[in-house]
Design a protein around this motif. Structure first.
Motif, PDB file in Angstrom:
ATOM      1  N   ASN A  26       0.818  -1.223   0.000  1.00  0.00           N
ATOM      2  CA  ASN A  26       0.000   0.000   0.000  1.00  0.00           C
ATOM      3  C   ASN A  26       0.848   1.268   0.000  1.00  0.00           C
ATOM      4  O   ASN A  26       0.430   2.309   0.499  1.00  0.00           O
ATOM      5  CB  ASN A  26      -0.957   0.021   1.200  1.00  0.00           C
ATOM      6  CG  ASN A  26      -1.819  -1.220   1.266  1.00  0.00           C
ATOM      7  OD1 ASN A  26      -2.461  -1.588   0.289  1.00  0.00           O
ATOM      8  ND2 ASN A  26      -1.806  -1.888   2.416  1.00  0.00           N
ATOM      9  N   VAL A  59      -5.625   3.640   9.625  1.00  0.00           N
ATOM     10  CA  VAL A  59      -5.766   3.899  11.060  1.00  0.00           C
ATOM     11  C   VAL A  59      -7.001   4.773  11.274  1.00  0.00           C
ATOM     12  O   VAL A  59      -7.112   5.855  10.690  1.00  0.00           O
ATOM     13  CB  VAL A  59      -4.516   4.601  11.630  1.00  0.00           C
ATOM     14  CG1 VAL A  59      -4.703   4.903  13.104  1.00  0.00           C
ATOM     15  CG2 VAL A  59      -3.279   3.728  11.417  1.00  0.00           C
ATOM     16  N   TYR A 107      -4.028   8.451  12.178  1.00  0.00           N
ATOM     17  CA  TYR A 107      -2.759   8.318  12.897  1.00  0.00           C
ATOM     18  C   TYR A 107      -2.168   9.673  13.290  1.00  0.00           C
ATOM     19  O   TYR A 107      -2.066  10.582  12.468  1.00  0.00           O
ATOM     20  CB  TYR A 107      -1.775   7.548  12.018  1.00  0.00           C
ATOM     21  CG  TYR A 107      -0.443   7.253  12.653  1.00  0.00           C
ATOM     22  CD1 TYR A 107      -0.353   6.489  13.820  1.00  0.00           C
ATOM     23  CD2 TYR A 107       0.741   7.708  12.074  1.00  0.00           C
ATOM     24  CE1 TYR A 107       0.865   6.205  14.388  1.00  0.00           C
ATOM     25  CE2 TYR A 107       1.970   7.426  12.634  1.00  0.00           C
ATOM     26  CZ  TYR A 107       2.026   6.668  13.795  1.00  0.00           C
ATOM     27  OH  TYR A 107       3.242   6.397  14.362  1.00  0.00           O
ATOM     28  N   GLU A 124       5.462   1.188   7.562  1.00  0.00           N
ATOM     29  CA  GLU A 124       4.263   0.474   7.155  1.00  0.00           C
ATOM     30  C   GLU A 124       3.212   1.473   6.697  1.00  0.00           C
ATOM     31  O   GLU A 124       3.198   2.627   7.128  1.00  0.00           O
ATOM     32  CB  GLU A 124       3.688  -0.352   8.300  1.00  0.00           C
ATOM     33  CG  GLU A 124       4.570  -1.476   8.790  1.00  0.00           C
ATOM     34  CD  GLU A 124       3.890  -2.244   9.902  1.00  0.00           C
ATOM     35  OE1 GLU A 124       3.034  -3.087   9.614  1.00  0.00           O
ATOM     36  OE2 GLU A 124       4.200  -1.960  11.078  1.00  0.00           O
ATOM     37  N   CYS A 125       2.351   1.025   5.810  1.00  0.00           N
ATOM     38  CA  CYS A 125       1.202   1.826   5.382  1.00  0.00           C
ATOM     39  C   CYS A 125      -0.063   1.121   5.856  1.00  0.00           C
ATOM     40  O   CYS A 125      -0.378   0.013   5.385  1.00  0.00           O
ATOM     41  CB  CYS A 125       1.195   1.991   3.866  1.00  0.00           C
ATOM     42  SG  CYS A 125       2.551   3.029   3.245  1.00  0.00           S
ATOM     43  N   LYS A 126      -0.758   1.714   6.801  1.00  0.00           N
ATOM     44  CA  LYS A 126      -1.924   1.096   7.404  1.00  0.00           C
ATOM     45  C   LYS A 126      -3.106   2.057   7.391  1.00  0.00           C
ATOM     46  O   LYS A 126      -2.932   3.288   7.369  1.00  0.00           O
ATOM     47  CB  LYS A 126      -1.634   0.690   8.856  1.00  0.00           C
ATOM     48  CG  LYS A 126      -0.539  -0.348   9.019  1.00  0.00           C
ATOM     49  CD  LYS A 126      -0.254  -0.611  10.490  1.00  0.00           C
ATOM     50  CE  LYS A 126      -1.473  -1.109  11.231  1.00  0.00           C
ATOM     51  NZ  LYS A 126      -1.165  -1.420  12.645  1.00  0.00           N
ATOM     52  N   CYS A 175       2.819   6.623   1.220  1.00  0.00           N
ATOM     53  CA  CYS A 175       1.694   5.690   1.237  1.00  0.00           C
ATOM     54  C   CYS A 175       0.649   6.087   0.209  1.00  0.00           C
ATOM     55  O   CYS A 175       0.532   7.259  -0.179  1.00  0.00           O
ATOM     56  CB  CYS A 175       1.053   5.652   2.635  1.00  0.00           C
ATOM     57  SG  CYS A 175       2.098   4.917   3.905  1.00  0.00           S
ATOM     58  N   PHE A 194      -4.080   5.740   3.393  1.00  0.00           N
ATOM     59  CA  PHE A 194      -3.240   4.965   4.293  1.00  0.00           C
ATOM     60  C   PHE A 194      -2.304   5.905   5.057  1.00  0.00           C
ATOM     61  O   PHE A 194      -1.839   6.915   4.512  1.00  0.00           O
ATOM     62  CB  PHE A 194      -2.412   3.924   3.534  1.00  0.00           C
ATOM     63  CG  PHE A 194      -3.237   2.809   2.949  1.00  0.00           C
ATOM     64  CD1 PHE A 194      -3.397   1.616   3.635  1.00  0.00           C
ATOM     65  CD2 PHE A 194      -3.862   2.966   1.717  1.00  0.00           C
ATOM     66  CE1 PHE A 194      -4.158   0.586   3.100  1.00  0.00           C
ATOM     67  CE2 PHE A 194      -4.618   1.952   1.169  1.00  0.00           C
ATOM     68  CZ  PHE A 194      -4.782   0.755   1.860  1.00  0.00           C
ATOM     69  N   ALA A 212      -1.158   3.748  16.104  1.00  0.00           N
ATOM     70  CA  ALA A 212      -1.251   2.842  14.962  1.00  0.00           C
ATOM     71  C   ALA A 212      -2.186   1.658  15.208  1.00  0.00           C
ATOM     72  O   ALA A 212      -2.671   1.045  14.258  1.00  0.00           O
ATOM     73  CB  ALA A 212       0.142   2.326  14.596  1.00  0.00           C
ATOM     74  N   ASP A 213      -2.461   1.332  16.483  1.00  0.00           N
ATOM     75  CA  ASP A 213      -3.355   0.205  16.775  1.00  0.00           C
ATOM     76  C   ASP A 213      -4.807   0.640  16.890  1.00  0.00           C
ATOM     77  O   ASP A 213      -5.640  -0.064  17.465  1.00  0.00           O
ATOM     78  CB  ASP A 213      -2.914  -0.501  18.059  1.00  0.00           C
ATOM     79  CG  ASP A 213      -2.942   0.421  19.273  1.00  0.00           C
ATOM     80  OD1 ASP A 213      -3.225   1.631  19.096  1.00  0.00           O
ATOM     81  OD2 ASP A 213      -2.681  -0.058  20.388  1.00  0.00           O
ATOM     82  N   ASN A 214      -5.137   1.826  16.366  1.00  0.00           N
ATOM     83  CA  ASN A 214      -6.504   2.360  16.352  1.00  0.00           C
ATOM     84  C   ASN A 214      -7.047   2.677  17.734  1.00  0.00           C
ATOM     85  O   ASN A 214      -8.261   2.675  17.952  1.00  0.00           O
ATOM     86  CB  ASN A 214      -7.466   1.386  15.640  1.00  0.00           C
ATOM     87  CG  ASN A 214      -7.031   1.072  14.230  1.00  0.00           C
ATOM     88  OD1 ASN A 214      -6.946   1.951  13.389  1.00  0.00           O
ATOM     89  ND2 ASN A 214      -6.725  -0.194  13.968  1.00  0.00           N
TER      90      ASN A 214
END
Length: 370
Positions: A91, A145, A167, A141-143, A111, A115, A191-193
């Motif tokens: 991503n 969030v 994020y 990383e591309c997440k 990203c 993301f 990052a873990d929401n």
């Protein structure tokens, strides 16, 4: 060529009539050689390479004779140390441009839309103890969030208004009159929401049993609280240090109510650190703003003095290539003045890759330790 018979019955001759020939200093690009005497016939030297290069060939050479001429029996060369292609990420993408990477070069990740980039966006090609090219760290990383809209009963938001939080978004809260804040007033979307620290609560201000004991003491400092006194929620004490010491941490703490309705102090106790720097350090040796470069920029804050040990990184605009050392470090000229370690780099046209020189040995070792 003449010798003379002296009245002492001894012959006198010029001792420098026959002297050893000298080899020309070897020209080794991106390297050097070590020696302790003149480079005369029979001398042995040891070759070394600059940071980011490794020796190809034998490390020693001797000045030898052939056909009545002297020359070095071995001249190696210093080759740049390569890194493998930068890791790909899901991503997102990097700025590598499918090029070969050697020591000092860097890639920056971005990203895709929607993301968030988690981690350091830029990694550098450096070397390990075996002189092998390695990347300074893992890629980011591309997440996706998304943190829930934080709401505090009996309180309100002071900043961070909105309904969608990603994020590193922050929100600050305040309690209504008659209520006391339990927890941190500012929270950040991680990052873990989830929110970190957890979203606070606003508790009723009347807790007769929620009393704090005397605030903690600090070495080489004091606070303005009354000794052997219990403190009600909302009470504030202020710390200060003795002469010759500087306060590190929060200067004030307040009594608040925890989830068990007990009185606790809001923040960790500050420290009083000596103003006398350790041997070899010059905390007052400040550097002015780093030099600017045409068609490029650095990551230093404009109009700010930089303390001893600060590092700034230069990069070029698209279409320009960075030439020279891309990382400058603030070093102490003396106890009161700091200077930047090297001249600034240049951004030259004709290329589309980002080359960032790494401050030699110290910064490379620092990156490896991290």
């Amino acid at each position: 060529p003449l010798v003379t018979c002296l009245n002492t019955s001894l012959w006198h001759a010029n001792p420098d009539f026959c002297v050893a020939k000298s080899c020309t200093p070897p020209d080794i690009m991106n390297g050097n050689f070590n020696y302790t005497t003149d480079l005369v016939l029979g001398t042995t030297i040891i070759y070394t390479c600059d940071m980011g290069y490794r020796l190809v060939g034998q490390e020693s050479a001797q000045c030898v004779l052939h056909n009545n001429e002297v020359f070095w029996d071995n001249v190696p060369y210093c080759a740049s140390i390569p890194c493998s292609p930068p890791p790909a990420i899901e991503n997102g993408q990097s700025s590598d441009g499918n090029r070969d990477f050697t020591f000092g070069m860097a890639v920056t990740y971005t990203c895709n839309r929607g993301f968030s980039l988690i981690g350091d966006p830029t990694i550098h090609c450096t070397v390990n103890k075996d002189l092998e090219g390695v990347w300074s760290g893992p890629p980011p990383e591309c997440k996706v969030v998304r943190c829930k809209n934080p709401e505090v009963k009996n309180g309100k938001k002071l900043s961070g208004f909105g309904t969608e939080y990603t994020y590193r978004h922050t929100v600050t809260f305040e309690c209504y009159p008659g209520y006391l804040l339990n927890g941190s007033s500012t929270v950040t979307c991680e990052a873990d929401n989830s929110w970190n620290p957890p979203v606070p609560t606003c508790e009723p201000g009347q807790h007769p049993n929620a009393l704090c004991k005397e605030p903690p003491t600090v070495d080489n400092g004091m606070h303005n609280g009354t000794k052997s006194t219990d403190f009600v929620p909302g009470s504030v004490v202020v710390y200060k240090c003795k002469d010759g010491f500087t306060l590190t941490g929060a200067a004030s703490i307040h009594c608040k109510v925890d989830h068990q309705h007990q009185g606790v102090w809001s923040k960790p106790t500050p420290e009083c650190q000596s103003d006398v720097p350790p041997v070899g350090e010059h905390p007052n040796a400040l550097c002015k703003e780093p030099p600017t470069v045409d068609n490029g920029m650095h990551n230093g804050t404009k109009g700010t003095d930089f303390v001893h040990g600060s590092v700034v990184v230069y990069k070029c605009k698209d279409g320009f290539t960075l030439t020279g050392v891309g990382v400058l470090r603030c070093i102490a000229r003396d106890e009161y003045r700091g200077v930047w370690s090297k001249p600034p780099p240049e951004c030259r046209g004709g290329a589309n890759m980002i080359i960032v020189g790494i401050f030699p040995l110290l910064l490379a070792m620092l990156i490896m330790n991290i």
